[in-house]
Design a protein around this motif. Sequence first.
Motif, mmCIF file in Angstrom:
data_model
loop_
_atom_site.group_PDB
_atom_site.id
_atom_site.type_symbol
_atom_site.label_atom_id
_atom_site.label_comp_id
_atom_site.label_asym_id
_atom_site.label_seq_id
_atom_site.Cartn_x
_atom_site.Cartn_y
_atom_site.Cartn_z
ATOM 1 N N MET A 160 0.929 -1.145 -0.167
ATOM 2 C CA MET A 160 -0.291 -0.328 0.232
ATOM 3 C C MET A 160 0.769 1.170 -0.278
ATOM 4 N N LEU A 161 1.810 1.024 0.796
ATOM 5 C CA LEU A 161 2.939 2.754 0.891
ATOM 6 C C LEU A 161 3.323 2.688 -0.051
ATOM 7 N N GLY B 188 2.475 5.533 -3.141
ATOM 8 C CA GLY B 188 3.955 6.295 -3.492
ATOM 9 C C GLY B 188 3.887 6.467 -5.168
ATOM 10 N N GLU B 189 3.369 5.620 -5.640
ATOM 11 C CA GLU B 189 3.440 5.631 -7.207
ATOM 12 C C GLU B 189 2.637 6.413 -7.553
ATOM 13 N N VAL B 190 0.916 6.601 -6.598
ATOM 14 C CA VAL B 190 0.191 8.386 -7.057
ATOM 15 C C VAL B 190 0.435 9.485 -7.090
ATOM 16 N N ARG B 191 1.785 9.790 -5.594
ATOM 17 C CA ARG B 191 2.523 10.828 -5.830
ATOM 18 C C ARG B 191 3.557 11.684 -6.749
ATOM 19 N N LEU B 192 4.383 10.179 -6.852
ATOM 20 C CA LEU B 192 5.287 10.663 -8.359
ATOM 21 C C LEU B 192 4.964 10.697 -9.423
ATOM 22 N N LYS C 54 -4.660 1.326 6.885
ATOM 23 C CA LYS C 54 -4.041 2.181 7.909
ATOM 24 C C LYS C 54 -3.024 2.701 7.503
ATOM 25 N N ILE C 55 -1.917 2.347 5.715
ATOM 26 C CA ILE C 55 -1.108 3.455 6.105
ATOM 27 C C ILE C 55 -2.009 4.524 4.711
ATOM 28 N N GLY C 56 -3.216 3.976 3.872
ATOM 29 C CA GLY C 56 -4.077 5.366 2.992
ATOM 30 C C GLY C 56 -3.897 6.114 4.490
ATOM 31 N N VAL C 57 -5.018 5.881 5.405
ATOM 32 C CA VAL C 57 -4.667 7.220 6.469
ATOM 33 C C VAL C 57 -3.364 7.862 6.645
ATOM 34 N N LEU C 58 -2.442 7.277 6.822
ATOM 35 C CA LEU C 58 -1.369 8.032 6.752
ATOM 36 C C LEU C 58 -1.092 9.027 5.820
ATOM 37 N N MET C 59 -0.357 7.787 4.413
ATOM 38 C CA MET C 59 -0.082 8.983 3.267
ATOM 39 C C MET C 59 -0.891 9.641 2.958
ATOM 40 N N ALA C 60 -2.311 9.940 3.046
ATOM 41 C CA ALA C 60 -3.115 10.850 2.236
ATOM 42 C C ALA C 60 -3.322 11.501 3.743
ATOM 43 N N HIS D 119 6.756 10.209 1.190
ATOM 44 C CA HIS D 119 7.180 9.027 0.121
ATOM 45 C C HIS D 119 8.037 8.044 0.617
ATOM 46 N N PRO D 120 8.202 6.640 0.030
ATOM 47 C CA PRO D 120 9.010 5.720 0.031
ATOM 48 C C PRO D 120 10.318 6.065 0.486
#
Length: 291
Positions: free
Chosen positions: A122-123, A127-131, A186-192, A202-203
């Motif tokens: 998920m991380l 990361g791909e979305v952000r990049l 969990k990771i979605g909440v953190l990354m959003a 980003h990773p």
Amino acid sequence: MSTMLYPELYKSLESVRWNMEKDIPWDRFDASRLTDEQAMTVKMNAITEWAALPATEMFLRDNAHDSDFSAFMSIWFFEEQKHSLVLMEYLQRFRPDFAPSEAELHAVRFPFDPAPPLETLMLHFCGEVRLNHWYRRASEWHTEPVIKFIYETIARDEARHGGAYLRYMKKALVQCGDIARAAFAKIGVLMASARRTDKPLHPTNLHVNRTLFPRDTVQSRLPDPGWLEHWLDEQILFNDDWEKKVIERILHNLSLLFERTFATVQELNRYRKTIVARLNPGDAAKQPALA
């Protein structure tokens, strides 16, 4: 029984793969439209992309149980390293004084601590979305035609990689159920929740090796460890509007994945808590608030 995704993903990604010699318009280069400042950012991105090497080593180690996903790494690794290569080729052709050295590339190859595979999946999806969004913005910021084209090209690759990771996330939901839902949420909440943090989420900007702290992020091992924040804030101007686009894409894809609508990070976090409560009855109250 789940069907392997690797054969289908290989065919779909192969069908749209670009050729570095034929598909990049090298003959359109305009030296008057490339500054030293811009060339330096190309160098830093080339080195950052090289970090696909240790990331692949991590993925293969932590997914030894999953040959399908590990086989997909052959595609992801190849295409990510090609991103580094095309950026280096650009510099070698037009600004060789900015081309990264082998030592500078090797500096970002270091071991990552073992981590839960589903959370890591998920991380890297996030990361791909952000990049994809970072590179789209970089293409707009640059003024030289060839590097603008290159950033547009690799941005599309990152979007496709995100789509492939999403396929493996769907497969994990079938195989692991609520365990996968809890990890992804969990990771979605953190990354959003990037707007609440002091650094880009980003990773390559996360701590991954306790024994090397604080030099245990990819960015910390670059020639200029502070370049990412400067690139985002002062150069490509990745502002709140662009950050909102990233958050919207993460929430949209998790809405599709979980078959319910998340308009906000808070809604996603409430869903996460219900899944945790289902997995650990009686322990939900002990869960930390992530948003």
